[in-house]
Design a protein around this motif. Structure first.
Motif, PDB file in Angstrom:
ATOM      1  N   SER A 729      44.506  37.668  44.131  1.00 36.37           N
ATOM      2  CA  SER A 729      44.168  39.068  44.348  1.00 36.37           C
ATOM      3  C   SER A 729      44.244  39.442  45.827  1.00 36.37           C
ATOM      4  O   SER A 729      43.676  38.757  46.683  1.00 36.37           O
ATOM      5  CB  SER A 729      42.748  39.326  43.817  1.00 36.37           C
ATOM      6  OG  SER A 729      42.210  40.493  44.343  1.00 36.37           O
ATOM      7  N   ARG A 730      44.923  40.563  46.124  1.00 32.02           N
ATOM      8  CA  ARG A 730      44.956  41.068  47.495  1.00 32.02           C
ATOM      9  C   ARG A 730      43.536  41.376  47.981  1.00 32.02           C
ATOM     10  O   ARG A 730      43.192  41.124  49.139  1.00 32.02           O
ATOM     11  CB  ARG A 730      45.794  42.348  47.563  1.00 32.02           C
ATOM     12  CG  ARG A 730      47.281  42.154  47.390  1.00 32.02           C
ATOM     13  CD  ARG A 730      47.988  43.498  47.306  1.00 32.02           C
ATOM     14  NE  ARG A 730      49.417  43.327  47.188  1.00 32.02           N
ATOM     15  CZ  ARG A 730      50.253  43.251  48.226  1.00 32.02           C
ATOM     16  NH1 ARG A 730      49.764  43.324  49.446  1.00 32.02           N
ATOM     17  NH2 ARG A 730      51.541  43.088  48.047  1.00 32.02           N
ATOM     18  N   ARG A 731      42.743  41.932  47.089  1.00 31.52           N
ATOM     19  CA  ARG A 731      41.374  42.281  47.466  1.00 31.52           C
ATOM     20  C   ARG A 731      40.593  41.035  47.875  1.00 31.52           C
ATOM     21  O   ARG A 731      39.816  41.068  48.838  1.00 31.52           O
ATOM     22  CB  ARG A 731      40.680  42.999  46.312  1.00 31.52           C
ATOM     23  CG  ARG A 731      39.263  43.457  46.632  1.00 31.52           C
ATOM     24  CD  ARG A 731      38.736  44.443  45.592  1.00 31.52           C
ATOM     25  NE  ARG A 731      37.387  44.856  45.923  1.00 31.52           N
ATOM     26  CZ  ARG A 731      36.287  44.305  45.407  1.00 31.52           C
ATOM     27  NH1 ARG A 731      36.395  43.332  44.513  1.00 31.52           N
ATOM     28  NH2 ARG A 731      35.083  44.729  45.760  1.00 31.52           N
ATOM     29  N   ALA A 732      40.768  39.942  47.149  1.00 32.97           N
ATOM     30  CA  ALA A 732      40.065  38.704  47.490  1.00 32.97           C
ATOM     31  C   ALA A 732      40.495  38.196  48.859  1.00 32.97           C
ATOM     32  O   ALA A 732      39.664  37.732  49.661  1.00 32.97           O
ATOM     33  CB  ALA A 732      40.325  37.646  46.423  1.00 32.97           C
ATOM     34  N   VAL A 733      41.792  38.277  49.154  1.00 33.49           N
ATOM     35  CA  VAL A 733      42.290  37.839  50.460  1.00 33.49           C
ATOM     36  C   VAL A 733      41.666  38.690  51.561  1.00 33.49           C
ATOM     37  O   VAL A 733      41.184  38.169  52.582  1.00 33.49           O
ATOM     38  CB  VAL A 733      43.828  37.922  50.510  1.00 33.49           C
ATOM     39  CG1 VAL A 733      44.331  37.632  51.928  1.00 33.49           C
ATOM     40  CG2 VAL A 733      44.457  36.949  49.526  1.00 33.49           C
ATOM     41  N   ASN A 734      41.633  39.999  51.367  1.00 34.80           N
ATOM     42  CA  ASN A 734      41.073  40.887  52.385  1.00 34.80           C
ATOM     43  C   ASN A 734      39.568  40.682  52.553  1.00 34.80           C
ATOM     44  O   ASN A 734      39.039  40.754  53.663  1.00 34.80           O
ATOM     45  CB  ASN A 734      41.374  42.340  52.028  1.00 34.80           C
ATOM     46  CG  ASN A 734      42.846  42.679  52.166  1.00 34.80           C
ATOM     47  OD1 ASN A 734      43.528  42.128  53.024  1.00 34.80           O
ATOM     48  ND2 ASN A 734      43.347  43.570  51.321  1.00 34.80           N
ATOM     49  N   LEU A 735      38.874  40.429  51.452  1.00 39.61           N
ATOM     50  CA  LEU A 735      37.443  40.152  51.538  1.00 39.61           C
ATOM     51  C   LEU A 735      37.184  38.900  52.376  1.00 39.61           C
ATOM     52  O   LEU A 735      36.257  38.858  53.192  1.00 39.61           O
ATOM     53  CB  LEU A 735      36.852  39.972  50.133  1.00 39.61           C
ATOM     54  CG  LEU A 735      36.629  41.233  49.305  1.00 39.61           C
ATOM     55  CD1 LEU A 735      36.234  40.856  47.875  1.00 39.61           C
ATOM     56  CD2 LEU A 735      35.545  42.107  49.930  1.00 39.61           C
TER      57      LEU A 735
END
Length: 759
Positions: A729-735
Motif C-alpha cells: 500500500s502506498r499509504r502504508a509506505v507514506n505512514l
C-alpha cells in the motif's frame, strides 16, 4: 500385588489422594489407552528421554510406542494413555501422553524386570536366583526387607545395601516424575527439572515453584505461575510477586531497555499480577537487598530499576571505555598523508575528503565512530584503515556481530574477520567469554562493523577485553533499527561525546546510480521513496507493486519469489531472495508467509523425511533461523542456515536434523530442540540487521500500522544489495516515512561514560 510406583496424571479434584480412575490426556481426537510389557527400547534420547520402544500387548503381538518414558526399563508392565497416530514412514504408532508402571505379576515377568539392568548389581543370573528364593514377593523384599537379600547366594552386606539404595533412588525418581506430571508439567520439562534438582525436586518446587522460571530453560513465569496455583500458592504470596517483578523486568529488557523508571515497573507488574500496587514495595526491596535488581536515581527519570546483570553490563562497560580513553594514544610511525596516497595507488581508489577525515581520526583517536548510510564509502574507509595499519605493523582485529556480516567484512578487506563471539572466544559450557580483563585481546586496533547491532551485554564483553593501549573503531549506521538486545550502544557512545565521530553524507557516483541507495536516503531524510510505477525503469534495482488487500499482496509475493524474480533476474529463491516483513502475525507476517512459501518452494514429498513440531514441518532444504541463544551448540539468535539432513527413527538413531550454517558449520538438533528454530523464508526486519541479500521483497500494508516507522523501512531497503521490491500500500509506505517518533529505550550509558571521562 501393589505397584511399587506409578506415573499418572493428577486427579481433577487435586486432593492429593490416589486417582479415582486415572484420566487420560488428550493428544488428538482419538484418545486411547494401551497396556502391555516393554519388550525393547529402540532409541532413547538421554537428554529428553524421548523414547521409541516396542510393547508386547496382551492381545498378542508387538506395537511401537513413542514418547517421553523416563526410568522405564525392558520388562516393565505399562498402562499407557495417549493416541494412535499414523507416521508417514513407520506406520501406526502409539503416541504416549502419560503412563503408569505396574509391577510384574508373574515369576517370569519379575525375573525379566529385575534382569533388565536398571538396578546396578542385579543382572539376569542374580535376578533368577532372587525369584527362585522369594517368588512373587521378590519386589516387596527388595523394597521393604532388604536385609533378607543376604540369604541369597552371591549377595553380601555391601551388595544388599547397594541394591536397596538403587531401588530407593528409582522409587524417588518415579515419585518426582509423578509429582511433576500431576501438576501438568510437560514431560520434556519434567526431565529438565529432575536433572537440575534431582531428588530435591519435590521440596524445591513445593517451596518456590517460581525458581523454575529462573533455573530451567524453556519455563517462564506464566508456566511457573500455573504450577504455583496448582500447589495452592496464594496470588499475594511474596515469592509470586518477586517472580512477577523479575519477569516484567525481563520483558522490558527483551524490549530493549536497560532499566525502567520505578512507576512504570510497578504499573506493569500490577497489571500482570492482578494485586494491589502497595503489595509490590516490600518484594521489590527484598529483590534489591538480594542483589537481583538495582535501584538508583537517574537524573530527571527519578528512581529506576534494572536487573543486576544489565546494571553491571552498563556500568562496567562505561568504566572500561572511560579507562581506554584516558590511556595515551600510541602514534603511527609513518606519515599518514603518504600512507593515504599509497593506499590510493595500490587500491585504484581516490579518497574523498570525508574518507580522508575518517582515516585521520582512526589514526589519532582512541575511540572512533564512523557512521553513514549506504553508498557513502564506509567499506573503502575500513579497507584503507586496515591496509595502512598493517603497513604500520599494528595488530588489527576485525569483527562483526553476525557470521554473515563478518564474512562480508573479511571479503571487503581481504583480512580475516570473526564474529564478536568468536573473537572473544565464547565458551558454550560456561556461557562466558575466555577473553576478558584477565586475558585481554592481543590487538592494537579492534574494528567492529555493523556496530548498530551491538547490545549492551556484548559491548560490555568487548570493551572489558581491550588492553589499555588498544583503539576501538565502531562502524555502523545509526539510522537503522537499534539492536535486538537491550541498549542503544552506538547512539550512546556518540551521545557521550567521548568518541571521535565521523558522519559520512556524500553518496558516491556509482552508488548514486542505484535506486536502492537513492530511495534509502530519501526515506532517511523523511521523503517518500520514488514509487511512481509510471516512472519506474524496467532495468531498475528498486520496484513498487501496489496491492491494497493483504491477501492479494500475499498471493503476489508468492508469485514474485517463486517465479517472477527468478525468471527475470536469475536469483535463486532459496539462497538469494529474502522476504522481510514488519510483523510476525497477520496475513503478511512471518508465520503465515513462512508456511505459504514453504508450501510453494519446498512442499512435502513422498517418502521424504520430515520432523514436525506443533504446526511446523521441517524438511531437508528448508531455510531456518536460530531464534534463541544456545550456548551449548554455539549458535545464536539470528543465525541462519539450511536443513541439510533429516533423520527419523532408524536403528539406534533418534529423530534429528542437521542445519548447515552460513559459516559452514553443521549443527544437529533433536526433535525437542526444534522450538529453537523458525523457518526463514520470511524474517522480520529486526532479524535482518547485519545482513545483506541479493534481493529483498518487503510487503508493507496498513495492517502493519503498529510497526510502520521510518527506521524500519530504511533498514529493510538497505538490506537489499541488487534488488528491492516494495509490495503493498502506498499509504502504508507514506505512514512509515512520516513516523519518525521511534520508541526510545531507557539507557544511561552515555551519561555514565561522560561522567567517568570528565573525572
Amino acid at each position: 500385588m501393589v505397584a511399587p510406583w506409578t506415573w499418572t496424571a493428577a486427579c481433577p479434584c487435586n486432593d492429593g489422594k490416589p486417582d479415582h480412575g486415572t484420566p487420560t490426556i488428550d493428544v488428538s481426537d482419538d484418545s486411547a489407552s494401551l497396556e502391555g510389557t516393554l519388550e525393547r527400547i529402540v532409541f532413547q534420547n538421554p537428554e529428553t528421554q524421548w523414547t521409541v520402544a516396542r510393547l508386547s500387548i496382551e492381545a498378542g503381538g508387538e506395537v511401537t510406542v513413542v514418547g517421553s518414558l523416563l526410568g522405564v526399563r525392558t520388562g516393565t508392565p505399562l498402562r499407557l494413555h495417549g493416541a494412535w497416530v499414523n507416521d508417514s514412514r513407520y506406520g501406526r504408532q502409539f503416541k504416549v501422553a502419560s503412563y503408569q508402571t505396574k509391577s510384574p505379576e508373574t515369576r517370569k515377568g519379575i525375573e525379566r524386570f529385575l534382569g533388565s539392568g536398571f538396578i546396578p548389581g542385579i543382572g539376569p543370573e542374580l535376578a533368577k536366583r532372587l525369584v527362585n528364593k522369594f517368588g512373587l514377593d521378590t519386589l516387596e523384599v527388595i523394597g521393604k526387607h532388604p536385609d533378607k537379600l543376604r540369604t541369597v547366594e552371591g549377595i553380601g552386606p555391601s551388595r544388599a545395601q547397594s541394591i536397596a539404595a538403587a531401588w530407593v533412588e528409582q522409587k524417588q525418581l518415579q515419585d518426582v516424575m509423578v509429582f511433576l506430571r500431576g501438576h501438568d508439567v510437560p514431560a520434556a520439562y519434567a526431565v529438565r527439572i529432575f536433572k537440575r534438582y534431582g531428588n530435591d525436586t519435590i521440596s524445591v518446587v513445593r517451596q518456590n515453584p517460581y525458581r523454575l522460571a529462573l533455573d530451567i530453560w524453556g519455563i517462564g513465569f506464566l508456566t511457573a505461575d500455573r504450577i504455583a496455583r496448582s500447589l495452592g500458592i496464594e496470588p499475594t504470596a511474596p515469592e509470586r510477586i518477586e517472580a512477577g517483578l523479575v519477569h516484567v523486568l525481563g520483558q522490558l529488557t527483551d524490549n530493549g531497555h536497560v532499566h525502567v523508571p520505578k512507576p512504570e515497573l510497578l504499573q506493569q507488574a500490577t497489571e500482570l499480577l492482578a494485586v494491589s500496587r502497595d503489595l509490590l514495595e516490600e518484594p521489590l526491596r527484598k529483590l534489591a537487598i538480594g542483589e537481583r535488581v538495582v535501584c538508583e536515581t537517574l537524573g530527571d527519570r527519578g528512581l529506576c530499576v534494572s536487573l543486576t546483570t544489565m546494571w553491571q553490563a552498563e556500568t562496567e562497560a562505561a568504566t572500561a571505555l572511560a579507562q581506554l580513553l584516558k590511556t595515551p594514544m600510541t602514534p603511527l610511525r609513518i606519515d599518514l598523508n603518504d600512507a593515504m596516497i599509497w593506499f590510493e595507488s595500490v587500491s585504484g581508489l581516490a579518497l574523498a575528503p570525508q574518507q580522508r577525515g575518517a582515516i585521520e581520526a582512526a589514526a589519532k583517536d582512541k575511540c572512533v565512530v564512523i557512521t553513514g548510510g549506504p553508498g557513502v564509502g564506509k567499506t573503502t574507509i575500513v579497507r584503507g584503515v586496515v591496509r595502512i595499519f598493517h603497513e604500520a605493523h599494528k595488530l588489527v582485529a576485525l569483527a562483526a556481530p553476525t557470521g554473515r556480516a563478518a564474512k562480508r567484512l573479511s571479503e571487503s578487506t581481504g583480512s580475516s574477520a570473526l564474529t564478536l563471539h568468536r573473537l572473544l572466544e565464547f565458551q558454550p559450557q560456561s556461557g562466558q567469554f575466555a577473553r576478558n580483563a584477565e586475558l585481554p585481546l592481543d590487538a592494537d586496533v579492534v574494528i567492529v562493523d555493523e556496530a548498530s547491532m551491538i547490545d549492551i551485554s556484548l559491548f560490555h564483553a568487548l570493551v572489558v577485553a581491550l588492553t589499555p593501549r588498544a583503539q576501538l573503531i565502531l562502524v555502523g549506521d545509526i539510522d537503522q533499527l537499534p539492536s535486538v538486545g537491550p541498549g542503544c550502544v552506538l547512539d550512546d557512545v556518540i551521545a557521550s561525546g567521548a568518541a571521535a565521530v565521523v558522519r559520512l553524507t556524500e553518496i558516491f557516483r556509482q552508488a548514486a546510480s542505484s535506486a536502492i541507495v537513492v530511495n534509502a536516503h530519501r526515506v532517511n531524510s523523511g521523503r517518500a521513496p520514488d514509487i511512481d510505477t509510471n516512472k519506474q525503469n524496467v532495468d531498475s534495482d528498486f520496484y513498487f507493486i501496489g496491492r491494497e488487500d493483504p491477501v492479494a499482496a500475499r498471493d503476489t509475493l508468492l508469485e514474485l519469489v517463486a517465479k517472477r524474480i527468478p525468471n527475470k533476474f536469475g536469483f535463486d529463491p532459496f539462497t538469494q531472495i529474502q522476504v522481510l516483513t514488519p510483523m510476525h502475525r497477520g496475513d503478511l507476517g512471518t508465520i503465515t508467509l513462512n508456511h505459504a512459501l514453504q508450501q510453494v518452494l519446498n512442499p512435502p514429498r513422498d517418502a521424504a523425511a520430515e520432523l514436525r513440531r506443533g504446526d511446523r514441518a521441517y524438511r531437508a532444504g528448508d531455510k531456518v533461523m536460530q531464534i534463541k541463544n544456545n550456548y551449548d551448540k554455539d549458535v545464536f539468535n539470528g543465525d541462519i542456515g539450511v536443513i541439510s539432513r533429516v533423520r527419523t527413527r532408524t536403528g539406534d538413531d533418534g529423530d534429528q536434523l542437521d542445519v548447515e550454517l552460513l559459516d559452514g558449520r553443521v549443527v544437529s538438533y533433536e526433535k525437542d530442540d526444534l522450538d529453537q528454530l523458525a523457518h526463514a523464508y520470511a524474517v522480520s526486519v529486526h532479524k535482518s540487521q547485519g545482513s545483506e541479500y541479493p534481493a529483498v521483497v518487503l510487503p508493507l500494508v496498513t495492517q502493519h500500522y503498529m510497526m510502520l516507522q521510518r527506521n524500519l523501512l530504511y533498514t529493510a531497503i538497505t538490506r537489499g544489495k541488487q534488488l528491492v521490491v516494495l509490495l503493498g500500500s502506498r499509504r502504508a509506505v507514506n505512514l512509515a516515512v512520516r513516523n519518525n517518533s521511534n520508541r526510545g529505550r531507557y539507557t544511561w550509558l552515555a551519561e555514565r561514560i561522560r561522567e567517568l571521562s570528565e573525572v
